[in-house]
Design a protein around this motif. Structure first.
Motif, PDB file in Angstrom:
ATOM      1  N   GLY A  11       0.810  -1.215   0.000  1.00  0.00           N
ATOM      2  CA  GLY A  11       0.000   0.000   0.000  1.00  0.00           C
ATOM      3  C   GLY A  11       0.839   1.260   0.000  1.00  0.00           C
ATOM      4  O   GLY A  11       1.873   1.342  -0.675  1.00  0.00           O
ATOM      5  N   TYR A  12       0.437   2.230   0.795  1.00  0.00           N
ATOM      6  CA  TYR A  12       1.123   3.517   0.824  1.00  0.00           C
ATOM      7  C   TYR A  12       2.528   3.391   1.411  1.00  0.00           C
ATOM      8  O   TYR A  12       2.788   2.569   2.293  1.00  0.00           O
ATOM      9  CB  TYR A  12       0.310   4.518   1.652  1.00  0.00           C
ATOM     10  CG  TYR A  12      -0.995   4.891   1.009  1.00  0.00           C
ATOM     11  CD1 TYR A  12      -1.025   5.728  -0.107  1.00  0.00           C
ATOM     12  CD2 TYR A  12      -2.201   4.413   1.500  1.00  0.00           C
ATOM     13  CE1 TYR A  12      -2.225   6.071  -0.711  1.00  0.00           C
ATOM     14  CE2 TYR A  12      -3.413   4.748   0.903  1.00  0.00           C
ATOM     15  CZ  TYR A  12      -3.411   5.588  -0.210  1.00  0.00           C
ATOM     16  OH  TYR A  12      -4.595   5.918  -0.805  1.00  0.00           O
ATOM     17  N   LYS A  13       3.412   4.254   0.926  1.00  0.00           N
ATOM     18  CA  LYS A  13       4.782   4.315   1.441  1.00  0.00           C
ATOM     19  C   LYS A  13       4.823   5.338   2.574  1.00  0.00           C
ATOM     20  O   LYS A  13       4.523   6.514   2.360  1.00  0.00           O
ATOM     21  CB  LYS A  13       5.750   4.718   0.331  1.00  0.00           C
ATOM     22  CG  LYS A  13       5.963   3.656  -0.736  1.00  0.00           C
ATOM     23  CD  LYS A  13       6.761   4.216  -1.908  1.00  0.00           C
ATOM     24  CE  LYS A  13       8.103   4.763  -1.458  1.00  0.00           C
ATOM     25  NZ  LYS A  13       8.895   5.312  -2.593  1.00  0.00           N
ATOM     26  N   VAL A  14       5.186   4.870   3.761  1.00  0.00           N
ATOM     27  CA  VAL A  14       5.233   5.742   4.923  1.00  0.00           C
ATOM     28  C   VAL A  14       6.672   5.842   5.434  1.00  0.00           C
ATOM     29  O   VAL A  14       7.347   4.826   5.615  1.00  0.00           O
ATOM     30  CB  VAL A  14       4.326   5.228   6.062  1.00  0.00           C
ATOM     31  CG1 VAL A  14       4.466   6.122   7.305  1.00  0.00           C
ATOM     32  CG2 VAL A  14       2.875   5.188   5.608  1.00  0.00           C
ATOM     33  N   ALA A  15       7.129   7.066   5.657  1.00  0.00           N
ATOM     34  CA  ALA A  15       8.434   7.307   6.265  1.00  0.00           C
ATOM     35  C   ALA A  15       8.215   7.507   7.765  1.00  0.00           C
ATOM     36  O   ALA A  15       7.512   8.435   8.173  1.00  0.00           O
ATOM     37  CB  ALA A  15       9.092   8.534   5.647  1.00  0.00           C
ATOM     38  N   LEU A  16       8.771   6.622   8.576  1.00  0.00           N
ATOM     39  CA  LEU A  16       8.616   6.691  10.032  1.00  0.00           C
ATOM     40  C   LEU A  16       9.901   7.209  10.660  1.00  0.00           C
ATOM     41  O   LEU A  16      10.950   6.578  10.581  1.00  0.00           O
ATOM     42  CB  LEU A  16       8.274   5.301  10.580  1.00  0.00           C
ATOM     43  CG  LEU A  16       8.308   5.114  12.105  1.00  0.00           C
ATOM     44  CD1 LEU A  16       7.377   6.088  12.802  1.00  0.00           C
ATOM     45  CD2 LEU A  16       7.943   3.679  12.469  1.00  0.00           C
ATOM     46  N   MET A  17       9.813   8.390  11.276  1.00  0.00           N
ATOM     47  CA  MET A  17      10.955   8.960  11.988  1.00  0.00           C
ATOM     48  C   MET A  17      11.056   8.309  13.364  1.00  0.00           C
ATOM     49  O   MET A  17      10.109   8.379  14.162  1.00  0.00           O
ATOM     50  CB  MET A  17      10.785  10.469  12.139  1.00  0.00           C
ATOM     51  CG  MET A  17      10.796  11.232  10.824  1.00  0.00           C
ATOM     52  SD  MET A  17      12.405  11.179  10.030  1.00  0.00           S
ATOM     53  CE  MET A  17      13.380  12.153  11.167  1.00  0.00           C
ATOM     54  N   ASP A  18      12.192   7.668  13.632  1.00  0.00           N
ATOM     55  CA  ASP A  18      12.372   6.904  14.858  1.00  0.00           C
ATOM     56  C   ASP A  18      13.055   7.743  15.932  1.00  0.00           C
ATOM     57  O   ASP A  18      14.275   7.843  15.978  1.00  0.00           O
ATOM     58  CB  ASP A  18      13.200   5.648  14.546  1.00  0.00           C
ATOM     59  CG  ASP A  18      13.508   4.824  15.785  1.00  0.00           C
ATOM     60  OD1 ASP A  18      12.885   5.085  16.834  1.00  0.00           O
ATOM     61  OD2 ASP A  18      14.362   3.919  15.694  1.00  0.00           O
ATOM     62  N   PHE A  19      12.247   8.320  16.820  1.00  0.00           N
ATOM     63  CA  PHE A  19      12.781   9.065  17.959  1.00  0.00           C
ATOM     64  C   PHE A  19      12.840   8.180  19.206  1.00  0.00           C
ATOM     65  O   PHE A  19      13.140   8.650  20.294  1.00  0.00           O
ATOM     66  CB  PHE A  19      11.917  10.292  18.272  1.00  0.00           C
ATOM     67  CG  PHE A  19      11.677  11.185  17.084  1.00  0.00           C
ATOM     68  CD1 PHE A  19      12.727  11.544  16.258  1.00  0.00           C
ATOM     69  CD2 PHE A  19      10.403  11.656  16.793  1.00  0.00           C
ATOM     70  CE1 PHE A  19      12.522  12.370  15.159  1.00  0.00           C
ATOM     71  CE2 PHE A  19      10.185  12.484  15.700  1.00  0.00           C
ATOM     72  CZ  PHE A  19      11.249  12.837  14.877  1.00  0.00           C
ATOM     73  N   GLY A  20      12.547   6.896  19.014  1.00  0.00           N
ATOM     74  CA  GLY A  20      12.429   5.930  20.098  1.00  0.00           C
ATOM     75  C   GLY A  20      11.153   5.141  19.873  1.00  0.00           C
ATOM     76  O   GLY A  20      10.404   4.826  20.796  1.00  0.00           O
ATOM     77  N   ALA A  21      10.898   4.828  18.592  1.00  0.00           N
ATOM     78  CA  ALA A  21       9.622   4.245  18.165  1.00  0.00           C
ATOM     79  C   ALA A  21       9.378   2.858  18.743  1.00  0.00           C
ATOM     80  O   ALA A  21      10.269   2.013  18.760  1.00  0.00           O
ATOM     81  CB  ALA A  21       9.573   4.174  16.643  1.00  0.00           C
ATOM     82  N   LYS A  22       8.166   2.649  19.236  1.00  0.00           N
ATOM     83  CA  LYS A  22       7.746   1.324  19.645  1.00  0.00           C
ATOM     84  C   LYS A  22       7.427   0.506  18.388  1.00  0.00           C
ATOM     85  O   LYS A  22       6.924   1.042  17.407  1.00  0.00           O
ATOM     86  CB  LYS A  22       6.513   1.431  20.542  1.00  0.00           C
ATOM     87  CG  LYS A  22       6.801   2.144  21.861  1.00  0.00           C
ATOM     88  CD  LYS A  22       5.523   2.582  22.560  1.00  0.00           C
ATOM     89  CE  LYS A  22       4.711   1.390  23.029  1.00  0.00           C
ATOM     90  NZ  LYS A  22       3.486   1.839  23.725  1.00  0.00           N
ATOM     91  N   LYS A  23       7.704  -0.782  18.448  1.00  0.00           N
ATOM     92  CA  LYS A  23       7.501  -1.652  17.285  1.00  0.00           C
ATOM     93  C   LYS A  23       6.068  -1.610  16.775  1.00  0.00           C
ATOM     94  O   LYS A  23       5.813  -1.736  15.579  1.00  0.00           O
ATOM     95  CB  LYS A  23       7.865  -3.097  17.635  1.00  0.00           C
ATOM     96  CG  LYS A  23       9.349  -3.411  17.598  1.00  0.00           C
ATOM     97  CD  LYS A  23       9.569  -4.896  17.796  1.00  0.00           C
ATOM     98  CE  LYS A  23      11.044  -5.268  17.631  1.00  0.00           C
ATOM     99  NZ  LYS A  23      11.250  -6.720  17.810  1.00  0.00           N
ATOM    100  N   ASN A  24       5.140  -1.434  17.702  1.00  0.00           N
ATOM    101  CA  ASN A  24       3.726  -1.520  17.327  1.00  0.00           C
ATOM    102  C   ASN A  24       3.280  -0.371  16.422  1.00  0.00           C
ATOM    103  O   ASN A  24       2.232  -0.467  15.774  1.00  0.00           O
ATOM    104  CB  ASN A  24       2.848  -1.572  18.575  1.00  0.00           C
ATOM    105  CG  ASN A  24       1.960  -2.800  18.588  1.00  0.00           C
ATOM    106  OD1 ASN A  24       2.100  -3.686  17.750  1.00  0.00           O
ATOM    107  ND2 ASN A  24       1.045  -2.863  19.515  1.00  0.00           N
ATOM    108  N   ILE A  25       4.042   0.720  16.375  1.00  0.00           N
ATOM    109  CA  ILE A  25       3.685   1.815  15.471  1.00  0.00           C
ATOM    110  C   ILE A  25       3.886   1.365  14.029  1.00  0.00           C
ATOM    111  O   ILE A  25       2.985   1.479  13.196  1.00  0.00           O
ATOM    112  CB  ILE A  25       4.518   3.077  15.779  1.00  0.00           C
ATOM    113  CG1 ILE A  25       4.137   3.639  17.146  1.00  0.00           C
ATOM    114  CG2 ILE A  25       4.296   4.139  14.697  1.00  0.00           C
ATOM    115  CD1 ILE A  25       4.946   4.849  17.568  1.00  0.00           C
ATOM    116  N   ALA A  26       5.075   0.839  13.732  1.00  0.00           N
ATOM    117  CA  ALA A  26       5.341   0.329  12.382  1.00  0.00           C
ATOM    118  C   ALA A  26       4.411  -0.827  12.059  1.00  0.00           C
ATOM    119  O   ALA A  26       3.910  -0.941  10.936  1.00  0.00           O
ATOM    120  CB  ALA A  26       6.799  -0.100  12.266  1.00  0.00           C
TER     121      ALA A  26
END
Length: 357
Positions: A169-184
């Motif tokens: 689907g859509y391409k999402v750029a996730l900025m990792d400032f301390g991202a929890k796995k469940n966001i991705a």
């Protein structure tokens, strides 16, 4: 082994050592969740903090590594009333004690966590030291505690290199400032292709990849410390790409647009915080982990409007940016509170990018 938790106001709690046998100086915060201690331990937002669990029995269902939110445990120390010696769960892979040892996290059990929590609520978050030295000199310790301040915690928790979770689907750029796995995972489950970028990636690189949407993650520490990141977020704001932000990402977006933030007396940490959607009037149960909030009254009302408010203390829980496809929340819709109360916000992000693909 005896262990002592000493706070900067001179309060002393004596208990028993759990986990790794090492001294730790940290900011002491409390979490009111009844379950989810593994998610708490592996949430990068707790970097630079020692966590008090208010629920009296911790560890009774053991550790299932499938449930971790990052690749390691982050708190400086773990503070509980009682640590269960037995873990009863068909999914368990190790005890909580073995988990603390594996990731070198010290802790203390057998103290009155209710009294400790009431103290932190009354006087506010304080620094403390976990020590095993029975001959401690409190007059020597207190000045050190008052001088302690965690710094550069985002730098410690962010990924070192970008990586991609494939999707159709859509391409999402996730900025990792301390991202929890469940966001991705929440985006990936909606068929998005998620590319996770280190926190200090330049906006130019992200925009050059032509994502359909940009996600700003949660993370630890004082948002005002992230000055270089805020400058890059200004450039992301100026693009026409839809942006969804959570927790620290929400605060950084607000700071990039002239708002201010301040530290709460004792923060919001737990899986039981009610928030109100100001557009629909509905109240949702949310999972939260933050010590700072956005001062929306200091924000340009022609640029942004509050989207959510905390029902308990009326602090801001979300912002909608006028004339922009940008929506940010202070709480964690990926953390399954309620258990699925606010998961619709990810669907809203999908619609911001154009709807189902």
């Amino acid at each position: 082994m005896k262990a002592f938790l000493i706070l900067e106001d001179g309060s002393v709690f004596q208990g028993e050592s759990i986990g790794a046998k090492k001294e730790a100086v940290s900011e002491i915060v409390f979490n009111t969740s009844m379950t989810g201690y593994l998610e708490v331990l592996t949430d990068p937002s707790y970097a630079g903090q020692a966590v008090v669990m208010t629920y009296p029995l911790i560890g009774n269902y053991g550790v299932c590594l499938e449930d971790i939110e990052s690749e390691k445990a982050w708190p400086d120390a773990f503070i509980v009333r009682e640590l269960s010696e037995l873990d009863s769960n068909f999914r368990t892979e190790m005890s909580i004690q073995d988990f603390l040892l594996k990731y070198d996290i010290p802790g203390i059990s057998g103290i009155d966590t209710r009294a400790l929590t009431k103290l932190l609520r009354d006087k506010g978050t304080m620094n403390g030291i976990l020590t095993y030295d029975e001959n401690y000199d409190i007059n020597e310790i207190i000045p050190k505690l008052k001088a302690y301040s965690p710094s550069k915690v985002v730098e410690k928790v962010t990924c070192k290199e970008k990586y991609t979770l494939k999707g159709n689907g859509y391409k999402v750029a996730l900025m990792d400032f301390g991202a929890k796995k469940n966001i991705a995972k929440s985006l990936n489950d909606r068929d998005c292709e998620v590319t996770v970028y280190p926190a200090f990636t330049k906006a130019k690189e992200i925009l050059a990849s032509k994502p359909d949407g940009i996600m700003l993650s949660n993370g630890p520490g004082d948002p005002k410390e992230c000055t270089t990141i805020i400058e890059e977020i200004k450039q992301l704001y100026d693009s026409d790409i839809p942006i969804f932000a959570i927790c620290l990402g929400h605060q950084l977006m607000a700071l990039s647009q002239g708002a201010d933030t301040h530290k709460l007396k004792y923060g919001h940490r737990g899986g039981n915080h009610p928030v109100k959607d100001l557009e629909t009037g509905k109240v949702y149960i949310s999972s939260q982990n933050h010590g700072y909030v956005v001062d929306v009254e200091k924000m340009d009302s022609e640029k942004a409007v509050p989207a959510f408010v905390n029902v308990n203390d009326n602090t801001n829980e979300g912002i909608k940016y006028i004339g922009k496809n940008i929506y940010t929340v202070q709480f964690h819709p990926e953390a399954s509170p309620g258990p699925h109360d606010s998961g619709y916000l990810f669907d809203k992000f999908i619609k911001m990018m154009g709807g189902n693909k």
